[in-house]
Write a protein that holds these residues in place. Structure first.
Motif, PDB file in Angstrom:
ATOM      1  N   LEU A   1       0.813  -1.221   0.000  1.00  0.00           N
ATOM      2  CA  LEU A   1       0.000   0.000   0.000  1.00  0.00           C
ATOM      3  C   LEU A   1       0.842   1.265   0.000  1.00  0.00           C
ATOM      4  O   LEU A   1       0.286   2.361  -0.129  1.00  0.00           O
ATOM      5  N   THR A   2       2.170   1.137   0.148  1.00  0.00           N
ATOM      6  CA  THR A   2       3.004   2.330   0.249  1.00  0.00           C
ATOM      7  C   THR A   2       4.304   2.132  -0.524  1.00  0.00           C
ATOM      8  O   THR A   2       5.076   1.221  -0.210  1.00  0.00           O
ATOM      9  N   LYS A   3       4.536   3.013  -1.517  1.00  0.00           N
ATOM     10  CA  LYS A   3       5.769   2.990  -2.297  1.00  0.00           C
ATOM     11  C   LYS A   3       6.304   4.411  -2.436  1.00  0.00           C
ATOM     12  O   LYS A   3       5.535   5.383  -2.482  1.00  0.00           O
ATOM     13  N   PHE A   4       7.630   4.507  -2.524  1.00  0.00           N
ATOM     14  CA  PHE A   4       8.273   5.806  -2.722  1.00  0.00           C
ATOM     15  C   PHE A   4       9.299   5.683  -3.845  1.00  0.00           C
ATOM     16  O   PHE A   4      10.141   4.783  -3.819  1.00  0.00           O
ATOM     17  N   ILE A   5       9.232   6.609  -4.808  1.00  0.00           N
ATOM     18  CA  ILE A   5      10.158   6.616  -5.944  1.00  0.00           C
ATOM     19  C   ILE A   5      10.986   7.894  -5.878  1.00  0.00           C
ATOM     20  O   ILE A   5      10.441   9.001  -5.916  1.00  0.00           O
ATOM     21  N   GLY A   6      12.310   7.758  -5.773  1.00  0.00           N
ATOM     22  CA  GLY A   6      13.188   8.915  -5.715  1.00  0.00           C
ATOM     23  C   GLY A   6      13.322   9.603  -7.061  1.00  0.00           C
ATOM     24  O   GLY A   6      13.044   9.036  -8.115  1.00  0.00           O
ATOM     25  N   ASN A   7      13.772  10.846  -7.033  1.00  0.00           N
ATOM     26  CA  ASN A   7      13.912  11.648  -8.248  1.00  0.00           C
ATOM     27  C   ASN A   7      15.299  12.306  -8.258  1.00  0.00           C
ATOM     28  O   ASN A   7      15.517  13.316  -7.588  1.00  0.00           O
ATOM     29  N   PRO A   8      16.258  11.748  -9.026  1.00  0.00           N
ATOM     30  CA  PRO A   8      17.619  12.309  -9.043  1.00  0.00           C
ATOM     31  C   PRO A   8      17.707  13.652  -9.760  1.00  0.00           C
ATOM     32  O   PRO A   8      18.738  14.326  -9.676  1.00  0.00           O
ATOM     33  N   ASP A   9      16.654  14.059 -10.460  1.00  0.00           N
ATOM     34  CA  ASP A   9      16.679  15.316 -11.214  1.00  0.00           C
ATOM     35  C   ASP A   9      16.138  16.497 -10.419  1.00  0.00           C
ATOM     36  O   ASP A   9      15.908  17.574 -10.990  1.00  0.00           O
ATOM     37  N   LEU A  10      15.895  16.309  -9.153  1.00  0.00           N
ATOM     38  CA  LEU A  10      15.399  17.416  -8.343  1.00  0.00           C
ATOM     39  C   LEU A  10      16.394  18.577  -8.333  1.00  0.00           C
ATOM     40  O   LEU A  10      17.597  18.378  -8.231  1.00  0.00           O
ATOM     41  N   LYS A  11      15.862  19.781  -8.437  1.00  0.00           N
ATOM     42  CA  LYS A  11      16.689  20.985  -8.437  1.00  0.00           C
ATOM     43  C   LYS A  11      16.625  21.657  -7.062  1.00  0.00           C
ATOM     44  O   LYS A  11      15.667  21.474  -6.314  1.00  0.00           O
ATOM     45  N   PRO A  12      17.628  22.461  -6.740  1.00  0.00           N
ATOM     46  CA  PRO A  12      17.572  23.209  -5.471  1.00  0.00           C
ATOM     47  C   PRO A  12      16.395  24.200  -5.481  1.00  0.00           C
ATOM     48  O   PRO A  12      16.025  24.747  -6.525  1.00  0.00           O
ATOM     49  N   GLN A  13      15.855  24.427  -4.315  1.00  0.00           N
ATOM     50  CA  GLN A  13      14.778  25.399  -4.185  1.00  0.00           C
ATOM     51  C   GLN A  13      15.364  26.800  -4.043  1.00  0.00           C
ATOM     52  O   GLN A  13      16.366  26.998  -3.357  1.00  0.00           O
ATOM     53  N   HIS A  14      14.739  27.746  -4.697  1.00  0.00           N
ATOM     54  CA  HIS A  14      15.179  29.141  -4.652  1.00  0.00           C
ATOM     55  C   HIS A  14      14.136  29.944  -3.888  1.00  0.00           C
ATOM     56  O   HIS A  14      12.991  30.068  -4.319  1.00  0.00           O
ATOM     57  N   HIS A  15      14.543  30.481  -2.719  1.00  0.00           N
ATOM     58  CA  HIS A  15      13.617  31.205  -1.852  1.00  0.00           C
ATOM     59  C   HIS A  15      13.914  32.698  -1.890  1.00  0.00           C
ATOM     60  O   HIS A  15      15.071  33.124  -1.883  1.00  0.00           O
ATOM     61  N   ARG A  16      12.845  33.496  -1.865  1.00  0.00           N
ATOM     62  CA  ARG A  16      12.934  34.954  -1.711  1.00  0.00           C
ATOM     63  C   ARG A  16      12.163  35.335  -0.453  1.00  0.00           C
ATOM     64  O   ARG A  16      10.972  35.031  -0.331  1.00  0.00           O
ATOM     65  N   PHE A  17      12.846  36.018   0.479  1.00  0.00           N
ATOM     66  CA  PHE A  17      12.243  36.335   1.772  1.00  0.00           C
ATOM     67  C   PHE A  17      12.029  37.843   1.913  1.00  0.00           C
ATOM     68  O   PHE A  17      12.958  38.634   1.715  1.00  0.00           O
TER      69      PHE A  17
END
Length: 905
Positions: free
Chosen positions: A642-658
């Motif tokens: 009932l539970t599976k997780f698939i990783g994503n090697p193409d994830l990009k860094p998050q860019h935050h503006r505060f």
């Protein structure tokens, strides 16, 4: 209730009757040479006999003042003081109903910083950022503690939980003769130190970590310094208490503090099963000077008390805190605490997940028992060899062990099948946590006025190892999901190490222009190792290695930052700071399963802008944030069917503006405080979870990047005090808080945005009359709302109302009556769960022995037996309701003995 309200009603009638016997005064203060008005001068009316304060005010921007309600049946005196001018004293002979106008009073400046006349001081004196209160001018009842004295001070607000605000600002710490007393929280002293030991109370800005005053005054908290009477050379204070009650409830503990001119030693211990530490939550954070000594205290439950959400907790703990000052240049702190907590939790939940053509409904129950032991050691060394140099070192070590047993049962069905599955799960885990960290700093003020250098180093070493045995039994009633049974061992070995070195240099180019530069070097290493084994039915050992459920990940991150900045001081206390943040980052990701490692490099140049003044602050910054390495591992982890997780090697860094800002204003003469604070975060490439849920309830999750994440908050606080009379004090407080989080989401074929709103509106009224009667009332409205865009989902609203009142009556003599009532109403809670609750606590205390040092208290908790803990929340087109087991009605008898001894010179 009538017996309680009757004295209050008679008091109000009497006040109105005697108002006609009062008089008032007014006038204007000005400099005799420049003729300019004198603002913030203290104008006080005192008893001529003992200089106890009757009423006071501060002169406004025009130098004017006005005081009403002055009694005419006793001798009074006017005292006007302001630093740099001689103190004005004048006897008053007022007639009933008289309004005396002093016209313009002119003052001639003096070369002396302060003029002190022994035996008669001004009740209140303001010296730049410091407010000084003469304790003798504020009369308290015998055996009164510091908390009662603070309630009488103008601008000081003592909340129901004992927390303290000064002019609407929070207190960062409390000192005794300039020395720390139980860290940065004042409650230990305010509840245990006798008021008659004090000579003066000082309140000033906390600039300990801001020696160059770079931070706006609107962001700086306050420090309270209790100055002992000169005759007090050494003293010992403490309290011990013990009690027992129905349903096997018990409570016991004590505090003992012994301090000399430079040495303070404190012992703390407690044991109870009442979901409390024996002290307030804020006291907990300060136990043994945790934040000053490097211990963790309140937030991680070092001293217990993690069960405020409703768990059942038994705690036994004790520790020692030692502060020592070696002259005025060197001070040290050492703390040690041992804590043992046993926590029991029982909860139930109900959720509905709406998909394209069906609705999946799930219900579950769970139980857990947790035994936690922890040793916390911390220290502080601070050395100021001269006015130019300052060294500070803070180490801390935490050693913890956690044993947890849990079990749960759940069942699910949908609109097509009356039953999808039944799941039972039980587990037993043992977890060891070792944490060491230290911070070291060196500050030097250089020869040129305003030039300085500040070097800081930090190190954090964290190791977590756990073994978790779990028995999972899935019974399926649909063909797509097969029954499943496993007995599994999961070994986790995680490490996180971080080290950084920061250097700040400030150089004044011109009186209107300052150059600042900051350099930061940081190294971080993280390791996540998970090894999973199934139990071998042949030999009964956990030796069947499970590759899909195991991983061995590590990440090394090197980062360097260079932040040059120019500060334009275009007016007094106003500045504009413009700078750049040049950041280089090297990331090395190491995966297992023969997956190729990743080597990532980033170079960014971000702007930094700050505008600040004496009452406001605005800033804009940017940064990047790496996704977790576990999210980037390019494998599929199947925990269950009932539970599976698939990783994503193409994830990009998050860019935050505060974007951040705040406003703070306080009107001394009218005792009004106003503050507002807000923040907004805009993010690109935010990491979200893409979920695919089948009709049989199986879920597959994978992280993806999406733009458009927005998070914001806004808070507004307004308070008004009436404290110009010794007899009564009234405080009015209003607060508003709202936040929102907007993010993209995936659910099967649907893609849209989800926005969650949170709104809180609160109001409180505090009333105190001669420390005999204290009444506090409050009302809070909460609104949680989840809305969707781009999909045809139903918006969910969850409002709630909370009404409360507290009353303390110290009458008749040596008897204290206490009551606390709370009403909670949740109109949107599903049928089968309680929508409302009336919670009533009552207590009566009998004071005894010399100076009322002994006290017997009989209390009833949740007298109506209606206390509940129910919550409702929405996410991704699902609605969930949960209810937790909480402490219910009990009766308790407690005896407390408090003592205070001191020797004069």
């Amino acid at each position: 209730m009538f017996k309680i309200l009757a004295p209050l009603l008679l008091f109000l009638i009497a006040s109105s009757t005697h108002a006609q016997d009062k008089a008032s005064i007014k006038g204007t203060l000005a400099d005799s040479i420049s003729n300019s008005p004198i603002e913030f001068a203290t104008v006080a009316v005192v008893n001529a006999k003992d200089t106890s304060l009757i009423s006071y005010t501060l002169s406004d921007k025009k130098g004017t003042f006005h005081i009403a309600g002055i009694p005419t049946n006793r001798a009074t005196k006017l005292i006007i003081s302001y630093v740099g001018y001689p103190t004005h004293r004048q006897n008053l002979q007022l007639k009933p109903g008289e309004v005396r106008d002093f016209g313009t009073l002119r003052f001639k400046g003096t070369q002396l910083d302060e003029v002190v006349i022994r035996g008669e001081r001004s009740p209140v004196v303001i010296k730049k950022d410091t407010i000084e209160f003469n304790v003798e001018a504020f009369k308290t009842r015998p055996n009164a503690v510091v908390e009662e004295l603070l309630r009488k001070l103008p601008g000081v607000q003592v909340n129901a939980d004992g927390s303290i605000l000064v002019n609407g600002k929070a207190i960062s710490k409390l000192l005794i003769d300039g020395k720390e007393f139980f860290g940065n929280d004042p409650l230990i002293a305010t509840k245990n130190l006798d008021a008659d030991l004090l000579d003066q109370i000082q309140i000033y800005d906390d600039r300990e970590d801001d020696p160059d005053h770079k931070i706006s005054a609107s962001q700086v908290s306050k420090i309270i310094n209790l100055k002992l009477k000169s005759k007090i050379k050494k003293s010992t204070i403490g309290k011990f208490y013990g009690g027992a009650g129905t349903r096997d409830r018990f409570d016991g503990g004590g505090i003992l503090s012994n301090f000399r001119d430079t040495l303070q030693v404190s012992l703390i211990g407690l044991s109870n099963n009442l979901n409390k530490t024996g002290f307030s939550q804020n006291e907990l954070y300060s136990m043994g000077g945790f934040d000053r000594s490097g211990g963790s205290g309140y937030y991680d439950g070092t001293f217990g008390g993690r069960s405020w959400a409703g768990d059942m907790e038994k705690i036994t703990a004790g520790g020692v805190n030692i502060n020592n000052n070696y002259g005025k240049k060197l001070k040290t702190n050492l703390t040690y605490f041992y804590t043992n907590t046993n926590t029991t939790n029982a909860s139930s939940s109900f959720s509905e997940q709406t998909l394209e053509i069906i609705k999946i409904t799930s219900s579950s129950t769970s139980k857990s028992r947790n035994n936690n032991q922890k040793h916390a050691i911390g220290g502080l060394i601070e050395w100021k060899p001269d006015s130019l140099n300052q060294f500070r070192y803070q180490p801390k070590l935490n050693l913890g062990n956690d044993n947890r047993e849990s079990s749960s049962n759940s069942n699910s069905f949908n609109t097509l099948h009356p039953k999808l599955n039944e799941i039972s799960n039980s587990s037993n885990s043992n977890n060891n946590n070792h944490q060491f960290s230290h911070t070291a700093s060196y500050y030097r003020r250089l020869k040129k006025d305003g030039e300085s250098i500040n070097i800081r180093h930090s190190l954090s070493l964290n190791k977590n190892a756990s073994d978790r045995f779990s028995l999972y039994d899935l019974k399926s009633y649909v063909e797509s999901i097969k029954p499943e049974l496993f007995d599994r061992l999961e070994e986790n070995n995680n490490k996180y190490n971080d080290a950084s070195l920061t250097a700040d240099y400030t150089y004044p180019i011109h009186k209107l222009l300052t150059f600042e530069i900051k350099a930061v070097i940081n190294y971080a290493n993280s390791t996540e190792k998970v090894s999973s084994y199934d139990k071998n039915p042949i030999d009964g050992m956990y030796n069947i290695f499970l590759i899909p459920q195991s991983s061995n990940l590590s990440r090394d991150t090197w980062s360097q930052e260079l932040r040059p900045k120019l500060s334009f001081n275009f007016a007094k206390s106003y500045s504009l700071k413009v700078g750049l943040n040049g950041a280089l980052q090297n990331v090395q990701n190491k995966f297992n399963r023969d997956v190729m490692d990743q080597h990532l490099q980033y170079a960014n140049l971000f702007p930094e802008i700050t505008i600040q003044g004496p009452s406001f602050y605005l800033s804009y910054t940017e940064q990047i944030q790496q996704p977790r390495i576990a999210q980037m591992q390019p494998i599929t982890r199947e925990y269950t069917q009932l539970t599976k997780f698939i990783g994503n090697p193409d994830l990009k860094p998050q860019h935050h503006r505060f974007f951040q800002g705040n406003i703070y204003k306080y009107n001394h003469s009218k005792q009004i405080n106003f503050s507002a604070y807000s923040g907004l975060t805009l993010s690109d490439n935010s990491t979200i979870e893409k979920n695919t849920i089948s009709e049989d309830g199986a879920r597959v999750t994978t992280p993806v990047n999406r733009d458009g994440y927005v998070s914001g908050y806004l808070g507004i606080n307004f308070g008004k005090q009436f404290k110009k009379s010794q007899d009564w004090q009234i405080g009015l407080n209003n607060d508003f808080y709202a936040n929102l989080n907007r993010t993209a989401f995936f659910l099967n074929q649907d893609e849209g945005t989800q926005t969650t709103y949170y709104l809180r509106l609160g109001q409180a009224v505090n009333f105190n009359y001669q420390s005999l009667l204290t009444v506090t009332t409050n009302y809070t409205f909460l609104q949680n709302m989840t809305t969707y865009k781009g999909v045809d989902y139903k918006n969910i609203k969850t409002p709630s109302h909370d009404i409360g009142a507290e009353l303390v009556l110290r009458w008749p003599k040596r008897i204290i009556l206490e009551s606390k009532y709370a009403f909670n109403y949740n109109p949107r809670i599903t049928q089968g769960y309680s929508k409302s609750a009336n919670i009533l606590n009552l207590a009566v205390s009998f004071q005894m022995l010399k100076k009322d040092r002994g006290q017997l208290k009989i209390s009833a908790f949740d007298l109506l037996n209606e206390s509940i803990s129910v919550s409702r929340y929405a996410n991704a087109n699902s609605v969930s309701i949960s209810e937790r087991q909480i402490l219910r009605r009990y009766f308790l008898a407690t005896y407390q003995y408090k003592f205070s001894t001191h020797k004069g010179k």
